[in-house]
Design an enzyme around this catalytic site. Sequence first.
Site, short mmCIF file in Angstrom:
data_model
loop_
_atom_site.label_atom_id
_atom_site.label_comp_id
_atom_site.label_asym_id
_atom_site.label_seq_id
_atom_site.Cartn_x
_atom_site.Cartn_y
_atom_site.Cartn_z
N LYS A 1 0.77 -1.16 0.12
CA LYS A 1 0.17 0.01 0.05
C LYS A 1 0.86 1.14 0.03
CE LYS A 1 -3.78 -2.04 2.94
NZ LYS A 1 -4.59 -1.95 4.00
N GLU B 1 7.70 1.92 -6.26
CA GLU B 1 7.43 1.55 -4.86
C GLU B 1 7.86 2.95 -4.29
OE1 GLU B 1 6.76 0.13 -2.13
OE2 GLU B 1 7.86 -1.81 -2.14
N ILE C 1 9.03 2.78 -0.78
CA ILE C 1 10.49 3.08 -0.09
C ILE C 1 11.09 1.60 -0.33
CG2 ILE C 1 9.25 2.10 1.98
CD1 ILE C 1 11.50 3.82 3.75
N ASP D 1 14.33 -0.29 1.68
CA ASP D 1 15.34 -0.30 2.69
C ASP D 1 16.50 -1.30 2.42
OD1 ASP D 1 13.53 -2.19 3.46
OD2 ASP D 1 12.53 -1.00 4.72
N PHE E 1 12.72 5.28 10.87
CA PHE E 1 11.64 4.92 10.35
C PHE E 1 10.65 6.01 10.03
CE2 PHE E 1 7.52 2.81 10.33
CZ PHE E 1 7.87 1.55 9.98
N VAL E 2 10.20 6.02 8.73
CA VAL E 2 9.48 7.27 8.23
C VAL E 2 8.01 6.97 7.88
CG1 VAL E 2 11.53 8.60 7.45
CG2 VAL E 2 10.37 6.96 5.98
#
Length: 226
Positions: A77, A142, A144, A146, A195-196
Amino acid sequence: MADGGAPAARGSSRGVLIRDDWPGFPLHLFSFPKHYAEDLECVLIPHGIIMDRTERLARDIMSDLGDHDIVVLCVLKGGYQFCSDLVEVIKALSRTSERSLLMRVDFIRLHSYLNDQSTEDLHIVGPEDLSILSGKNVLIVEGIVDTGKTMKALLKHVVTFQPKMVKVAGLLVKRVASGVGSLPDYVGFEIPNRFVVGYALDYNEYFRDLSHICVISDDGKRKYKV
């Protein structure tokens, strides 16, 4: 931090660099839902900057892929807002420039996080049969990236359907020591390992209603932990 108190910027495939020592913008300078007042540390990337960078990425994509038919594969999502805004800019450019990009948009949902930790398990929810990608030019969008494990697994899944070409657009790339694989072809911002949330990025389904990209506070993590 660059001179003048702004995050450093550089023109490269890695996107706009936000350094580890960048403290972000104070929350009181921006509007955001009051129910998150105690749950955020700072605004890392304001909405307006996100939109400007998205327009630049759209122009780069048009330059590379214009006059091709592509399938935009939105990763849900967390990628839905970035994908929606990116597609809108590409549509506008197609109307006003000599080059055009015929797009079909499809969706896939991935799940690999528990609270603020990426897990080894990747769950593909939705259309696992992506045979529509066969012989097509594909742009995966996308929110993000990581560790890169999720994207690596998704690419492995997508190529089994034999697309003609696969490109990846990632709004954020997080600098993590355990990162694997290569960078997306189009990167919005390279950010510190924090962490965003916001701009459709969530913490246990909360914070998607933030317009800005913000750093969640420890209080916010505890409040919404499952």
